[in-house]
Design a protein around this motif. Structure first.
Motif, PDB file in Angstrom:
ATOM      1  N   GLU A  87       0.843  -1.186   0.000  1.00 38.40           N
ATOM      2  CA  GLU A  87       0.000   0.000   0.000  1.00 38.40           C
ATOM      3  C   GLU A  87       0.890   1.252   0.000  1.00 38.40           C
ATOM      4  OE1 GLU A  87      -2.928   0.018   3.073  1.00 38.40           O
ATOM      5  OE2 GLU A  87      -3.449  -2.070   2.718  1.00 38.40           O
ATOM      6  N   GLN A  88       0.321   2.329  -0.445  1.00 37.71           N
ATOM      7  CA  GLN A  88       1.098   3.573  -0.583  1.00 37.71           C
ATOM      8  C   GLN A  88       1.535   4.101   0.776  1.00 37.71           C
ATOM      9  OE1 GLN A  88      -0.735   6.541  -3.047  1.00 37.71           O
ATOM     10  NE2 GLN A  88       0.962   7.962  -2.830  1.00 37.71           N
ATOM     11  N   GLU A  89       0.706   4.009   1.779  1.00 32.55           N
ATOM     12  CA  GLU A  89       1.074   4.505   3.113  1.00 32.55           C
ATOM     13  C   GLU A  89       2.246   3.728   3.685  1.00 32.55           C
ATOM     14  OE1 GLU A  89      -2.492   4.227   5.401  1.00 32.55           O
ATOM     15  OE2 GLU A  89      -3.491   5.801   4.272  1.00 32.55           O
ATOM     16  N   VAL A  90       2.258   2.420   3.458  1.00 33.92           N
ATOM     17  CA  VAL A  90       3.368   1.590   3.941  1.00 33.92           C
ATOM     18  C   VAL A  90       4.644   1.961   3.188  1.00 33.92           C
ATOM     19  CG1 VAL A  90       4.219  -0.792   4.108  1.00 33.92           C
ATOM     20  CG2 VAL A  90       1.818  -0.291   4.586  1.00 33.92           C
ATOM     21  N   ALA A  91       4.521   2.179   1.879  1.00 33.27           N
ATOM     22  CA  ALA A  91       5.687   2.536   1.080  1.00 33.27           C
ATOM     23  C   ALA A  91       6.232   3.904   1.494  1.00 33.27           C
ATOM     24  CB  ALA A  91       5.322   2.540  -0.406  1.00 33.27           C
ATOM     25  N   ILE A  92       5.336   4.820   1.847  1.00 30.83           N
ATOM     26  CA  ILE A  92       5.784   6.151   2.298  1.00 30.83           C
ATOM     27  C   ILE A  92       6.572   6.027   3.593  1.00 30.83           C
ATOM     28  CG2 ILE A  92       4.985   8.379   3.206  1.00 30.83           C
ATOM     29  CD1 ILE A  92       2.724   8.283   1.142  1.00 30.83           C
ATOM     30  N   THR A  93       6.083   5.257   4.529  1.00 33.38           N
ATOM     31  CA  THR A  93       6.804   5.115   5.803  1.00 33.38           C
ATOM     32  C   THR A  93       8.123   4.382   5.609  1.00 33.38           C
ATOM     33  OG1 THR A  93       5.508   3.116   6.307  1.00 33.38           O
ATOM     34  CG2 THR A  93       4.749   5.216   7.251  1.00 33.38           C
ATOM     35  N   ARG A  94       8.144   3.354   4.750  1.00 31.82           N
ATOM     36  CA  ARG A  94       9.408   2.655   4.467  1.00 31.82           C
ATOM     37  C   ARG A  94      10.433   3.621   3.855  1.00 31.82           C
ATOM     38  NH1 ARG A  94       7.884  -2.963   1.383  1.00 31.82           N
ATOM     39  NH2 ARG A  94       6.863  -3.989   3.143  1.00 31.82           N
ATOM     40  N   LEU A  95       9.970   4.380   2.883  1.00 31.84           N
ATOM     41  CA  LEU A  95      10.867   5.319   2.203  1.00 31.84           C
ATOM     42  C   LEU A  95      11.378   6.382   3.170  1.00 31.84           C
ATOM     43  CD1 LEU A  95      12.087   6.196  -0.529  1.00 31.84           C
ATOM     44  CD2 LEU A  95      10.049   7.557  -0.902  1.00 31.84           C
ATOM     45  N   ALA A  96      10.507   6.899   4.011  1.00 27.85           N
ATOM     46  CA  ALA A  96      10.896   7.946   4.967  1.00 27.85           C
ATOM     47  C   ALA A  96      11.894   7.414   5.985  1.00 27.85           C
ATOM     48  CB  ALA A  96       9.666   8.506   5.663  1.00 27.85           C
ATOM     49  N   THR A  97      11.688   6.177   6.481  1.00 31.87           N
ATOM     50  CA  THR A  97      12.621   5.632   7.472  1.00 31.87           C
ATOM     51  C   THR A  97      13.937   5.213   6.833  1.00 31.87           C
ATOM     52  OG1 THR A  97      11.581   3.449   7.252  1.00 31.87           O
ATOM     53  CG2 THR A  97      10.826   4.860   9.063  1.00 31.87           C
ATOM     54  N   LYS A  98      13.887   4.634   5.640  1.00 32.43           N
ATOM     55  CA  LYS A  98      15.112   4.171   4.981  1.00 32.43           C
ATOM     56  C   LYS A  98      16.021   5.337   4.600  1.00 32.43           C
ATOM     57  CE  LYS A  98      17.403   0.944   2.550  1.00 32.43           C
ATOM     58  NZ  LYS A  98      17.783  -0.374   2.924  1.00 32.43           N
ATOM     59  N   LEU A  99      15.430   6.418   4.053  1.00 35.38           N
ATOM     60  CA  LEU A  99      16.225   7.566   3.609  1.00 35.38           C
ATOM     61  C   LEU A  99      16.290   8.677   4.654  1.00 35.38           C
ATOM     62  CD1 LEU A  99      15.010   7.825  -0.089  1.00 35.38           C
ATOM     63  CD2 LEU A  99      17.072   6.735   0.766  1.00 35.38           C
ATOM     64  N   GLU A 100      15.658   8.453   5.813  1.00 35.43           N
ATOM     65  CA  GLU A 100      15.616   9.433   6.892  1.00 35.43           C
ATOM     66  C   GLU A 100      15.087  10.779   6.393  1.00 35.43           C
ATOM     67  OE1 GLU A 100      19.510   9.529   8.634  1.00 35.43           O
ATOM     68  OE2 GLU A 100      19.422   7.441   9.235  1.00 35.43           O
ATOM     69  N   LEU A 101      13.905  10.729   5.779  1.00 34.03           N
ATOM     70  CA  LEU A 101      13.239  11.918   5.231  1.00 34.03           C
ATOM     71  C   LEU A 101      11.952  12.173   5.997  1.00 34.03           C
ATOM     72  CD1 LEU A 101      13.377  11.088   1.418  1.00 34.03           C
ATOM     73  CD2 LEU A 101      14.760  12.767   2.575  1.00 34.03           C
ATOM     74  N   PRO A 102      11.470  13.408   5.966  1.00 34.69           N
ATOM     75  CA  PRO A 102      10.132  13.646   6.499  1.00 34.69           C
ATOM     76  C   PRO A 102       9.097  12.964   5.593  1.00 34.69           C
ATOM     77  CG  PRO A 102      11.249  15.734   5.989  1.00 34.69           C
ATOM     78  CD  PRO A 102      12.139  14.623   5.582  1.00 34.69           C
ATOM     79  N   GLU A 103       7.983  12.542   6.192  1.00 34.13           N
ATOM     80  CA  GLU A 103       6.978  11.812   5.421  1.00 34.13           C
ATOM     81  C   GLU A 103       6.355  12.663   4.316  1.00 34.13           C
ATOM     82  OE1 GLU A 103       4.112   9.486   7.474  1.00 34.13           O
ATOM     83  OE2 GLU A 103       5.602   8.576   8.800  1.00 34.13           O
ATOM     84  N   ASN A 104       6.303  13.991   4.487  1.00 34.01           N
ATOM     85  CA  ASN A 104       5.712  14.824   3.431  1.00 34.01           C
ATOM     86  C   ASN A 104       6.588  14.836   2.173  1.00 34.01           C
ATOM     87  OD1 ASN A 104       7.766  16.402   4.441  1.00 34.01           O
ATOM     88  ND2 ASN A 104       6.506  18.195   4.823  1.00 34.01           N
ATOM     89  N   LYS A 105       7.924  14.746   2.340  1.00 39.07           N
ATOM     90  CA  LYS A 105       8.804  14.666   1.163  1.00 39.07           C
ATOM     91  C   LYS A 105       8.653  13.314   0.482  1.00 39.07           C
ATOM     92  CE  LYS A 105      12.403  17.999   1.993  1.00 39.07           C
ATOM     93  NZ  LYS A 105      13.840  18.255   1.962  1.00 39.07           N
ATOM     94  N   ALA A 106       8.508  12.273   1.266  1.00 34.34           N
ATOM     95  CA  ALA A 106       8.297  10.953   0.683  1.00 34.34           C
ATOM     96  C   ALA A 106       6.963  10.904  -0.045  1.00 34.34           C
ATOM     97  CB  ALA A 106       8.358   9.892   1.775  1.00 34.34           C
ATOM     98  N   ALA A 107       5.939  11.536   0.496  1.00 39.45           N
ATOM     99  CA  ALA A 107       4.634  11.580  -0.158  1.00 39.45           C
ATOM    100  C   ALA A 107       4.702  12.397  -1.446  1.00 39.45           C
ATOM    101  CB  ALA A 107       3.588  12.166   0.781  1.00 39.45           C
ATOM    102  N   ALA A 108       5.545  13.437  -1.474  1.00 44.26           N
ATOM    103  CA  ALA A 108       5.710  14.246  -2.682  1.00 44.26           C
ATOM    104  C   ALA A 108       6.312  13.412  -3.807  1.00 44.26           C
ATOM    105  CB  ALA A 108       6.585  15.461  -2.392  1.00 44.26           C
ATOM    106  N   PHE A 109       7.178  12.432  -3.463  1.00 42.59           N
ATOM    107  CA  PHE A 109       7.751  11.553  -4.477  1.00 42.59           C
ATOM    108  C   PHE A 109       6.643  10.740  -5.157  1.00 42.59           C
ATOM    109  CE2 PHE A 109       9.553   7.361  -5.607  1.00 42.59           C
ATOM    110  CZ  PHE A 109      10.416   7.767  -6.604  1.00 42.59           C
ATOM    111  N   PHE A 110       5.651  10.323  -4.388  1.00 41.77           N
ATOM    112  CA  PHE A 110       4.545   9.556  -4.959  1.00 41.77           C
ATOM    113  C   PHE A 110       3.604  10.441  -5.778  1.00 41.77           C
ATOM    114  CE2 PHE A 110       6.011   6.828  -1.532  1.00 41.77           C
ATOM    115  CZ  PHE A 110       6.094   5.608  -2.177  1.00 41.77           C
ATOM    116  N   ALA A 111       3.751  11.748  -5.646  1.00 40.76           N
ATOM    117  CA  ALA A 111       2.972  12.692  -6.454  1.00 40.76           C
ATOM    118  C   ALA A 111       3.766  13.087  -7.707  1.00 40.76           C
ATOM    119  CB  ALA A 111       2.622  13.921  -5.638  1.00 40.76           C
ATOM    120  N   LYS A 112       4.715  12.207  -8.107  1.00 40.48           N
ATOM    121  CA  LYS A 112       5.533  12.371  -9.323  1.00 40.48           C
ATOM    122  C   LYS A 112       6.483  13.570  -9.253  1.00 40.48           C
ATOM    123  CE  LYS A 112       3.005   9.415 -12.009  1.00 40.48           C
ATOM    124  NZ  LYS A 112       3.293   8.460 -12.969  1.00 40.48           N
ATOM    125  N   LYS A 113       6.863  13.958  -8.051  1.00 37.24           N
ATOM    126  CA  LYS A 113       7.881  14.994  -7.895  1.00 37.24           C
ATOM    127  C   LYS A 113       9.207  14.308  -7.597  1.00 37.24           C
ATOM    128  CE  LYS A 113       4.820  18.633  -6.542  1.00 37.24           C
ATOM    129  NZ  LYS A 113       4.521  19.693  -5.636  1.00 37.24           N
TER     130      LYS A 113
END
Length: 178
Positions: free
Chosen positions: A17-43
């Motif tokens: 799911e997208q929410e799980v992928a956002i949290t994985r991405l944020a923890t793996k790259l040590e990013l805020p979740e809003n930046k990880a969510a922006a990646f899923f918005a094609k940014k």
């Protein structure tokens, strides 16, 4: 110059799911979740990089169950340069129209200034308080007659003949022995 590539989000692996992928991405790259969510918005998440580094980023996303692809940064630059060109043309159009308006205003001002002295001049003509009658009393001699050019030509020719004779005496000193 080497091409630069960006990593763009394309989708998720099945069962993630997208929410799980956002949290994985944020923890793996040590990013805020809003930046990880922006990646899923094609940014883009990373700055443009060379192809090797961009491929490593794609593999990193694949290990987290995120599908991504490479996109040349030139494609994004083309759209941004097109927008920039459009803004430049709009600015040039605005400047041109402003210059035309200024030119029209200057013409109006010149017409106003051109009309004002004409009105004042007509007032001076009406008053006509200055009379040229006092010039009639003065004894003004007529201008002397011009001398004929024959005298001038004869003087010039006489001087030319003397110069020629002088040159001949300097070149041939024996000619003029008297």
């Amino acid at each position: 110059m080497t091409d630069k590539y960006r990593v763009i989000y394309t989708g998720l692996d099945s069962g993630i799911e997208q929410e799980v992928a956002i949290t994985r991405l944020a923890t793996k790259l040590e990013l805020p979740e809003n930046k990880a969510a922006a990646f899923f918005a094609k940014k883009p998440l990373f700055a443009p990089a060379d192809k090797e580094k961009a491929m490593k980023q794609v593999k990193l996303f694949a290990s987290m169950g995120i599908q991504a692809k490479l996109q040349t940064s030139g494609a994004t630059n083309d759209s941004s340069s097109a927008q920039r060109d459009e803004r430049l043309f709009e600015a040039l159009d605005y400047i041109t129209s402003s210059l035309i308006r200024l030119e029209e205003r200057l013409e109006e001002i010149e017409q106003r200034l051109g009309q004002t002295p004409a009105i004042e001049h007509s007032v001076d003509d009406e008053e006509d308080w200055e009379d040229d009658g006092f010039l009639d009393d003065l004894d003004i001699d007529p201008q002397p007659k011009k001398r004929s050019p024959i005298v001038l030509y004869s003087l010039v020719s006489g001087v030319a003949i003397l110069v020629i004779l002088l040159a001949l005496t300097l070149i041939y000193p024996d000619i003029m022995n008297f």
